[in-house]
Design a protein around this motif. Structure first.
Motif, PDB file in Angstrom:
ATOM      1  N   ALA A   1       0.840  -1.196   0.000  1.00 29.48           N
ATOM      2  CA  ALA A   1       0.000   0.000   0.000  1.00 29.48           C
ATOM      3  C   ALA A   1       0.876   1.248   0.000  1.00 29.48           C
TER       4      ALA A   1
ATOM      5  N   HIS B   1      -3.581   7.442  -3.556  1.00 25.65           N
ATOM      6  CA  HIS B   1      -3.646   6.200  -2.792  1.00 25.65           C
ATOM      7  C   HIS B   1      -3.496   5.031  -3.751  1.00 25.65           C
TER       8      HIS B   1
ATOM      9  N   GLU C   1      -3.136   0.540  -3.733  1.00 25.09           N
ATOM     10  CA  GLU C   1      -3.061  -0.761  -3.072  1.00 25.09           C
ATOM     11  C   GLU C   1      -3.028  -1.845  -4.135  1.00 25.09           C
ATOM     12  N   ASP C   2      -2.896  -3.086  -3.702  1.00 24.12           N
ATOM     13  CA  ASP C   2      -2.923  -4.239  -4.592  1.00 24.12           C
ATOM     14  C   ASP C   2      -1.745  -4.234  -5.570  1.00 24.12           C
TER      15      ASP C   2
END
Length: 414
Positions: free
Chosen positions: A318, A338, A340-341
């Motif tokens: 993240a 932002h 993630e993944d």
């Protein structure tokens, strides 16, 4: 009115691009300060095929979404407060359970929540609910207890207890539930002058899922050359399967067992598009290394970054970056990213991925009353039956949405 009390408003208009076409946009906002209370109301509305843009007038909750914020402070400068509005950047304890939680990733589906804290001499209580108008939301609590104990060079040892529960998931325990508890011991290393070094150790667990054990050190200074406040953190967590640090984070409101993000790279090309992000119960054991940094230039600029590098079988890292500041003449700038993944730093740089969001807000004053407001938002919209029969049942699904709003207006009051 006292000199510090004020009320200001603005009216904007212009073009707007969302999600796949240009529309007309109008924005009204009012901000004010009265003694211990500050507030902001207003929103941007957009034209649709037969009235307003569909998601903006399809439910009564849209009226509540006009509330941008309402904050009540106990006294000027105190850390006790109550805030009503969309939940953003909420962290409990060391962040092992809840870190940077928000409900604004899908803007038209944002909920109005409440958060607050009350602080005494030895204890501080804090909590939040991400939906004050419904029963299905996420709630969290935190208690910080100062003991005054000392072990060697570490003094002011305290205990922080935190918990989080998703009211929309069945029960307290069980595979369909999400209930987490966290305990953190933290102290302060002495004899380092104006720099505070605070080591900590954390244990956290999601009931009927997995757990983590970790620790690290916070380094901060409240005054660097009379210009900056600085805080940094380095930490490491070793987690079992079915756990990841900060799982209730920037995308949890639209990426959990009941909501899933659709990989937009497959949405338009395949009959059954892939779903992004690894569900909590599918996560393998791993180690997470965390590096955080936050800078605050007194009264003008704030910058922060968070990087959690997951070492394991899953793409579960993240990243978050934010910078915000005030411009002369009443202008402002805010940028947030932002992600993630993804796996490592090269994935972060090379591939934007399917689990990401971006926000750019710029307000530039023009003359005495004019204002140019530019917003670029890279977020998500909820898919409905009209987007495909396969979305009529099962978890709610979200697809990336790109917005661009260059509008101009006039300011009043202030």
């Amino acid at each position: 009115l006292r000199p510090e009390d004020r009320t200001a408003g603005a009216v904007y208009g212009g073009p707007s691009y969302l999600p796949d076409t240009w529309r007309a946009a109008a924005r009204v906002e009012v901000d004010g300060i009265r003694d211990r209370v500050s507030f902001g109301i207003g929103n941007t509305i957009h034209s649709g095929d037969s009235g307003l843009y569909g998601p903006e007038d399809d439910e009564w909750y849209d009226l509540a979404r006009q509330m941008r914020y309402l904050r009540i402070n106990s006294t000027t400068g105190a850390r006790s407060y109550l805030r009503v509005g969309p939940v953003e950047r909420v962290t409990l304890g060391s962040g092992a359970l809840v870190r940077g939680y928000r409900t604004t990733a899908a803007w038209d589906e944002r909920r109005i929540g409440v958060e607050g804290a009350i602080e005494g001499r030895r204890i501080r209580l804090a909590g939040f609910s991400d939906d004050v108008l419904g029963v299905n939301g996420v709630v969290g609590v935190e208690a910080r207890i100062a003991s005054g104990a000392r072990i060697g060079p570490v003094r002011s040892i305290g205990l922080t207890l935190a918990g989080v529960h998703d009211l929309g998931r069945v029960g307290i325990r069980g595979d369909s539930s999400l209930t987490g508890v966290e305990a953190t011991l933290r102290g302060t290393v002495t004899a380092l002058g104006p720099v505070a070094v605070r080591p900590f150790a954390t244990y956290a667990r999601y009931l009927s899922h997995g757990s983590t054990l970790g620790g690290g050190v916070d380094v901060s200074s409240s005054n660097v050359a009379d210009v900056l406040r600085v805080r940094g953190r380095v930490a490491a967590f070793g987690s079992s399967s079915r756990f990841e640090p900060g799982h209730v984070g920037a995308f949890y409101a639209i990426s959990n067992d009941d909501e899933r993000i659709v990989d937009d790279r497959t949405f338009f090309d395949e009959e059954t598009p892939e779903l992004a992000a690894t569900p909590l119960d599918s996560l393998s054991a791993g180690v997470d290394v965390i590096v955080d940094l936050r800078l605050l230039a007194f009264g003008r600029v704030e910058a922060s970054q968070h990087f959690r590098r997951h070492i394991g079988d899953d793409a579960a890292s993240a990243f978050a970056f934010r910078v915000a500041g005030r411009l002369p003449g009443g202008g402002a700038l805010a940028f947030e990213l932002h992600r993630e993944d993804f796996r490592g730093i090269f994935d972060l740089i090379q591939d934007l991925g399917a689990v990401n969001s971006l926000l750019l807000d710029v307000r530039v004053p023009v003359g005495r009353r004019g204002m140019v407001f530019v917003r670029s938002r890279y977020g998500y919209r909820r898919l409905t039956e009209t987007d495909g029969a396969e979305y009529a049942d099962g978890p709610r699904r979200y697809l990336v949405e790109r917005r661009f709003e260059p509008i101009v207006g006039l300011r009043f009051g202030g």
